[in-house]
Scaffold this active site. Structure first.
Site, PDB file in Angstrom:
ATOM      1  N   ILE A 198       0.947  -1.145  -0.193  1.00 15.54           N
ATOM      2  CA  ILE A 198       0.068   0.029  -0.141  1.00 15.54           C
ATOM      3  C   ILE A 198       0.948   1.157   0.300  1.00 15.54           C
ATOM      4  O   ILE A 198       0.675   2.164  -0.910  1.00 15.54           O
ATOM      5  CB  ILE A 198      -0.897  -0.081   1.354  1.00 15.54           C
ATOM      6  CG1 ILE A 198      -1.877  -1.246   1.101  1.00 15.54           C
ATOM      7  CG2 ILE A 198      -1.948   1.210   1.204  1.00 15.54           C
ATOM      8  CD1 ILE A 198      -2.716  -1.584   2.413  1.00 15.54           C
ATOM      9  N   ASP A 219      10.618   2.374   7.010  1.00 12.82           N
ATOM     10  CA  ASP A 219      10.256   1.090   6.797  1.00 12.82           C
ATOM     11  C   ASP A 219      11.673   0.453   7.247  1.00 12.82           C
ATOM     12  O   ASP A 219      12.812   0.718   6.846  1.00 12.82           O
ATOM     13  CB  ASP A 219      10.024   0.678   5.407  1.00 12.82           C
ATOM     14  CG  ASP A 219       9.187  -0.810   5.312  1.00 12.82           C
ATOM     15  OD1 ASP A 219       7.964  -0.581   5.169  1.00 12.82           O
ATOM     16  OD2 ASP A 219       9.893  -1.761   5.487  1.00 12.82           O
ATOM     17  N   ALA A 230      -4.679   2.376   8.039  1.00  6.59           N
ATOM     18  CA  ALA A 230      -4.226   1.102   8.524  1.00  6.59           C
ATOM     19  C   ALA A 230      -5.020   0.522   9.656  1.00  6.59           C
ATOM     20  O   ALA A 230      -5.852  -0.339   9.533  1.00  6.59           O
ATOM     21  CB  ALA A 230      -2.855   1.391   8.833  1.00  6.59           C
ATOM     22  N   ARG A 231      -4.640   0.789  10.888  1.00  7.58           N
ATOM     23  CA  ARG A 231      -5.318   0.542  11.962  1.00  7.58           C
ATOM     24  C   ARG A 231      -5.517   1.619  13.162  1.00  7.58           C
ATOM     25  O   ARG A 231      -4.595   2.347  13.478  1.00  7.58           O
ATOM     26  CB  ARG A 231      -4.381  -0.543  12.806  1.00  7.58           C
ATOM     27  CG  ARG A 231      -4.263  -2.067  11.902  1.00  7.58           C
ATOM     28  CD  ARG A 231      -5.627  -2.616  12.230  1.00  7.58           C
ATOM     29  NE  ARG A 231      -5.526  -3.958  11.466  1.00  7.58           N
ATOM     30  CZ  ARG A 231      -5.970  -4.156  10.264  1.00  7.58           C
ATOM     31  NH1 ARG A 231      -6.238  -3.054   9.773  1.00  7.58           N
ATOM     32  NH2 ARG A 231      -6.067  -5.492   9.804  1.00  7.58           N
ATOM     33  N   GLU A 279     -15.260  -0.477  16.104  1.00  2.12           N
ATOM     34  CA  GLU A 279     -15.889  -0.087  14.987  1.00  2.12           C
ATOM     35  C   GLU A 279     -17.321  -0.682  15.081  1.00  2.12           C
ATOM     36  O   GLU A 279     -17.331  -1.916  15.490  1.00  2.12           O
ATOM     37  CB  GLU A 279     -15.305  -0.584  13.642  1.00  2.12           C
ATOM     38  CG  GLU A 279     -13.935   0.076  13.420  1.00  2.12           C
ATOM     39  CD  GLU A 279     -13.022  -0.636  12.082  1.00  2.12           C
ATOM     40  OE1 GLU A 279     -13.572  -1.282  11.562  1.00  2.12           O
ATOM     41  OE2 GLU A 279     -11.983   0.227  12.077  1.00  2.12           O
ATOM     42  N   HIS A 322     -14.007   2.267   7.410  1.00  2.00           N
ATOM     43  CA  HIS A 322     -13.013   1.113   7.175  1.00  2.00           C
ATOM     44  C   HIS A 322     -13.447   0.758   5.890  1.00  2.00           C
ATOM     45  O   HIS A 322     -13.469  -0.656   5.706  1.00  2.00           O
ATOM     46  CB  HIS A 322     -13.139   0.080   8.129  1.00  2.00           C
ATOM     47  CG  HIS A 322     -12.036  -0.608   8.314  1.00  2.00           C
ATOM     48  ND1 HIS A 322     -11.508  -1.089   9.597  1.00  2.00           N
ATOM     49  CD2 HIS A 322     -11.118  -1.186   7.366  1.00  2.00           C
ATOM     50  CE1 HIS A 322     -10.159  -1.605   9.474  1.00  2.00           C
ATOM     51  NE2 HIS A 322      -9.833  -1.556   8.233  1.00  2.00           N
ATOM     52  N   GLY A 378     -11.353   0.848   3.091  1.00  2.00           N
ATOM     53  CA  GLY A 378     -10.325   1.199   2.048  1.00  2.00           C
ATOM     54  C   GLY A 378     -10.291   0.136   0.938  1.00  2.00           C
ATOM     55  O   GLY A 378      -9.960   0.335  -0.231  1.00  2.00           O
TER      56      GLY A 378
END
Length: 317
Positions: free
Chosen positions: A155, A174, A235-236, A265, A283, A285
């Site tokens: 992503i 990263d 992401a989260r 959620e 959520h 995506g």
């Protein structure tokens, strides 16, 4: 005949994934819930099933034990697996698989939509037209701006390429830098997150939720960011301290936020509903036809492999 329990609404319309399983001789038990199932809802559905094709459902130790000994595989139609108790699955010889890369382009495009939408305040101008107030809102250009991308897996990689094509400077973090992004797209990998926080006009999160990343965006890190910067999270939800983010948005220190992932959620924190500098999505995506089909097909193929005694391609436990 093995029974495969599916809990993804999209599965009911993905005939290709259904055919993969039925052609292999498996019986389908399809559920189409409006939202991810909680453990107490799943427990009554898993007895006697040989495989689960699961979404973001809560698959804890109780669910896994209720499904044992018949359950052989939990195939997630996505890359996140924090809702699955991996240890209990392993103890019961249950494979857990994911579908890496299948929905990465769709999630990337939503993240980029947040960037363009927030930069031009599109949501506010849409509202003004509907309310017949015809209020133009000044925005900013992306060209020349800096984006910090935390996590350059599939992503983050897609997002870096798109941002670079818009003339943005791309800083990335990263543990495993991509030489392709460095050499072909001019991405600058930074090992010190504080440098990215201080220089980014936009910050996009693409990291897993774990002990190291939980609440990595908090009062302290937000204070290091530029005034007027934007945060994107596809992401989260655990990556962000909601209280710290709310205060920064409410006080106008941050320019805005685009949020697609939340700790709980559906998201019910009404403080955020009153803010005009935040865009909220449920959520969604990976919620495109193309991504759904790809993830479901890969998950179905993994189930067939497991139930026929073959090795899985994307097993994580």
């Amino acid at each position: 005949m093995s029974v495969v329990l599916t809990t993804s609404r999209a599965f009911s319309s993905c005939h290709a994934a259904q055919k993969i399983l039925t052609d292999a001789g498996h019986q389908l038990k399809m559920l189409t819930p409006q939202k991810p199932l909680k453990a107490d809802e799943l427990i009554h559905q898993v007895k006697g099933v040989s495989a689960m094709l699961a979404g973001l459902d809560e698959i804890n130790a109780d669910v896994i034990r209720a499904a044992s000994p018949t359950l052989k595989i939990i195939a997630r139609n996505g890359v996140g697996y924090d809702k699955v108790d991996l240890n209990t699955a392993k103890e019961n010889n249950i494979r857990v698989t994911i579908t890496p890369g299948a929905n990465s382009l769709s999630v990337c495009e939503l993240a980029f939509s947040f960037i363009t939408g927030l930069s031009r305040r599109i949501h506010l101008m849409d509202k003004s037209v509907r309310e017949k107030s015809w209020q133009r809102v000044s925005g900013i250009e992306l060209h020349g701006k800096t984006i910090g991308i935390l996590g350059t897996g599939a992503i983050g990689r897609h997002l870096a390429i798109r941002c670079q094509s818009f003339g943005m400077r791309v800083l990335a973090y990263d543990l495993f830098p991509s030489q392709e992004l460095i050499e072909k797209y001019g991405v600058e990998y930074i090992t010190d997150l504080n440098v990215i926080y201080s220089q980014a006009d936009f910050l996009s999160l693409h990291l897993p939720a774990n002990n190291e990343t939980r609440h990595m965006i908090n009062q302290s890190t937000i204070a290091k960011m530029k005034k007027g910067a934007f945060i994107i999270n596809t992401a989260r939800g655990e990556l962000i301290d909601d209280d710290a983010l709310y205060i920064a948005l409410k006080q106008g220190y941050l320019g805005g936020a685009g949020l697609d992932a939340f700790v709980a959620e559906p998201f019910l924190d009404e403080r955020f509903f009153e803010l005009e500098n935040v865009i909220l999505t449920p959520h969604t995506g990976a919620f495109t036809k193309e991504a759904a089909d790809k993830t479901l097909i890969i998950a179905a193929e993994e189930i067939v492999r497991a139930l026929s005694g073959k090795e899985n391609l994307f097993q994580i436990n």
